[in-house]
Motif scaffolding. Structure first.
Motif, mmCIF file in Angstrom:
data_model
loop_
_atom_site.group_PDB
_atom_site.id
_atom_site.type_symbol
_atom_site.label_atom_id
_atom_site.label_comp_id
_atom_site.label_asym_id
_atom_site.label_seq_id
_atom_site.Cartn_x
_atom_site.Cartn_y
_atom_site.Cartn_z
ATOM 1 N N ALA A 99 0.834 -1.191 0.000
ATOM 2 C CA ALA A 99 0.000 0.000 0.000
ATOM 3 C C ALA A 99 0.873 1.246 0.000
ATOM 4 C CB ALA A 99 -0.918 0.013 1.219
ATOM 5 N N THR A 100 0.622 2.153 -0.931
ATOM 6 C CA THR A 100 1.404 3.384 -1.016
ATOM 7 C C THR A 100 0.765 4.546 -0.273
ATOM 8 O OG1 THR A 100 0.362 3.934 -3.132
ATOM 9 C CG2 THR A 100 2.449 2.745 -3.203
ATOM 10 N N ALA A 101 -0.525 4.478 0.045
ATOM 11 C CA ALA A 101 -1.214 5.553 0.745
ATOM 12 C C ALA A 101 -0.865 5.542 2.224
ATOM 13 C CB ALA A 101 -2.721 5.423 0.565
ATOM 14 N N TYR A 102 -0.988 6.715 2.859
ATOM 15 C CA TYR A 102 -0.645 6.839 4.264
ATOM 16 C C TYR A 102 -1.868 6.685 5.153
ATOM 17 C CZ TYR A 102 0.495 8.893 8.743
ATOM 18 O OH TYR A 102 0.651 9.103 10.088
ATOM 19 N N GLY A 103 -1.672 6.075 6.301
ATOM 20 C CA GLY A 103 -2.699 5.981 7.319
ATOM 21 C C GLY A 103 -2.126 5.382 8.585
ATOM 22 N N GLY A 104 -2.920 5.379 9.645
ATOM 23 C CA GLY A 104 -2.532 4.676 10.851
ATOM 24 C C GLY A 104 -2.516 3.187 10.587
ATOM 25 N N ILE A 105 -1.943 2.421 11.501
ATOM 26 C CA ILE A 105 -1.762 0.997 11.237
ATOM 27 C C ILE A 105 -3.084 0.285 10.973
ATOM 28 C CG2 ILE A 105 -1.752 0.335 13.687
ATOM 29 C CD1 ILE A 105 0.336 -1.176 10.762
ATOM 30 N N ASN A 106 -4.163 0.719 11.634
ATOM 31 C CA ASN A 106 -5.446 0.065 11.414
ATOM 32 C C ASN A 106 -6.020 0.347 10.033
ATOM 33 O OD1 ASN A 106 -5.467 -1.197 13.923
ATOM 34 N ND2 ASN A 106 -6.536 0.510 14.905
ATOM 35 N N TYR A 107 -5.575 1.418 9.418
ATOM 36 C CA TYR A 107 -5.949 1.746 8.047
ATOM 37 C C TYR A 107 -5.614 0.589 7.112
ATOM 38 C CZ TYR A 107 -5.506 4.627 3.699
ATOM 39 O OH TYR A 107 -5.597 5.171 2.434
ATOM 40 N N TYR A 108 -4.551 -0.114 7.411
ATOM 41 C CA TYR A 108 -4.056 -1.163 6.521
ATOM 42 C C TYR A 108 -4.701 -2.517 6.748
ATOM 43 C CZ TYR A 108 -0.791 2.494 5.449
ATOM 44 O OH TYR A 108 -0.246 3.698 5.065
ATOM 45 N N THR A 109 -5.723 -2.572 7.582
ATOM 46 C CA THR A 109 -6.520 -3.785 7.707
ATOM 47 C C THR A 109 -7.544 -3.895 6.582
ATOM 48 O OG1 THR A 109 -8.206 -2.776 9.151
ATOM 49 C CG2 THR A 109 -6.263 -3.724 10.213
ATOM 50 N N ASP A 110 -7.724 -2.833 5.818
ATOM 51 C CA ASP A 110 -8.696 -2.777 4.732
ATOM 52 C C ASP A 110 -8.005 -3.142 3.423
ATOM 53 O OD1 ASP A 110 -10.637 -2.165 2.856
ATOM 54 O OD2 ASP A 110 -10.937 -0.110 3.539
ATOM 55 N N LEU A 111 -8.455 -4.186 2.769
ATOM 56 C CA LEU A 111 -7.805 -4.625 1.539
ATOM 57 C C LEU A 111 -7.885 -3.588 0.428
ATOM 58 C CD1 LEU A 111 -10.161 -5.601 -0.652
ATOM 59 C CD2 LEU A 111 -10.260 -7.577 0.872
ATOM 60 N N ALA A 112 -8.869 -2.668 0.507
ATOM 61 C CA ALA A 112 -9.019 -1.634 -0.508
ATOM 62 C C ALA A 112 -7.875 -0.629 -0.490
ATOM 63 C CB ALA A 112 -10.353 -0.910 -0.341
ATOM 64 N N LYS A 113 -7.084 -0.613 0.568
ATOM 65 C CA LYS A 113 -5.980 0.331 0.676
ATOM 66 C C LYS A 113 -4.733 -0.144 -0.077
ATOM 67 C CE LYS A 113 -8.405 2.958 3.396
ATOM 68 N NZ LYS A 113 -9.626 2.138 3.491
ATOM 69 N N TYR A 114 -4.748 -1.344 -0.566
ATOM 70 C CA TYR A 114 -3.569 -1.924 -1.193
ATOM 71 C C TYR A 114 -3.604 -1.790 -2.705
ATOM 72 C CZ TYR A 114 -2.444 -3.677 3.393
ATOM 73 O OH TYR A 114 -2.121 -3.754 4.725
ATOM 74 N N ASN A 115 -2.465 -1.446 -3.270
ATOM 75 C CA ASN A 115 -2.347 -1.155 -4.691
ATOM 76 C C ASN A 115 -1.779 -2.304 -5.513
ATOM 77 O OD1 ASN A 115 -1.030 1.624 -3.149
ATOM 78 N ND2 ASN A 115 -2.976 1.812 -4.257
ATOM 79 N N LEU A 116 -1.014 -3.159 -4.882
ATOM 80 C CA LEU A 116 -0.302 -4.211 -5.587
ATOM 81 C C LEU A 116 -0.416 -5.507 -4.814
ATOM 82 C CD1 LEU A 116 1.686 -4.933 -7.941
ATOM 83 C CD2 LEU A 116 3.541 -4.390 -6.342
ATOM 84 N N TRP A 117 -0.723 -6.584 -5.527
ATOM 85 C CA TRP A 117 -0.946 -7.889 -4.921
ATOM 86 C C TRP A 117 -0.083 -8.956 -5.565
ATOM 87 C CZ3 TRP A 117 -4.519 -8.728 -0.936
ATOM 88 C CH2 TRP A 117 -5.326 -7.618 -0.627
ATOM 89 N N GLY A 118 0.317 -9.921 -4.756
ATOM 90 C CA GLY A 118 0.992 -11.090 -5.276
ATOM 91 C C GLY A 118 -0.002 -12.108 -5.796
#
Length: 127
Positions: A99-118
């Motif tokens: 994820a390239t966007a900024y947020g608090g750590i809980n922000y990154y529990t949302d899969l929509a925040k991620y830009n690139l996937w394996g």
């Protein structure tokens, strides 16, 4: 090309351990938060763990807290998920993401925040 490649999945008995790796390439990922998600057949993809850019902050889902640990080595452009005390309900395809966007750590529990996937790696835990 810019990509994430997971490895380390496999078959393990309940109570066993696996360590997943996610190799990032094509650019540096030191400015990205990263995460692990999983998806079982017939179910939505769900959050497992996330880690901030420096590796100083982490978040884990309630279902894996105390059993799994996310970590990263930015010098190696690699993300890890140590999985201990595995249960059959942990069986799923595991995906790493950046994820390239900024947020608090809980922000990154949302899969929509991620830009690139394996592409995912299969983890199967037998009874």
């Amino acid at each position: 090309q810019v990509q994430l490649v997971e490895s380390g999945g496999g078959l393990v008995q309940a109570g066993g351990s696996l360590r997943l790796s996610c190799a990032a390439s094509g650019r540096t990922f030191s400015g990205d938060a990263m995460g692990w998600f999983r998806q079982a057949p017939g179910k939505e993809r769900e959050f497992v763990a996330a880690i901030d850019m420096s590796g100083g902050l982490t978040a884990h889902s309630a279902s894996v807290k105390g059993r799994f640990a996310i970590s990263r080595d930015n010098a190696k452009n690699t993300l890890y998920l140590q999985m201990n005390s595995l249960k059959p309900e942990d069986t799923a395809v595991y995906y790493c993401a950046a994820a390239t966007a900024y947020g608090g750590i809980n922000y990154y529990t949302d899969l929509a925040k991620y830009n690139l996937w394996g592409q995912g790696t299969q983890v199967t835990v037998s009874s």
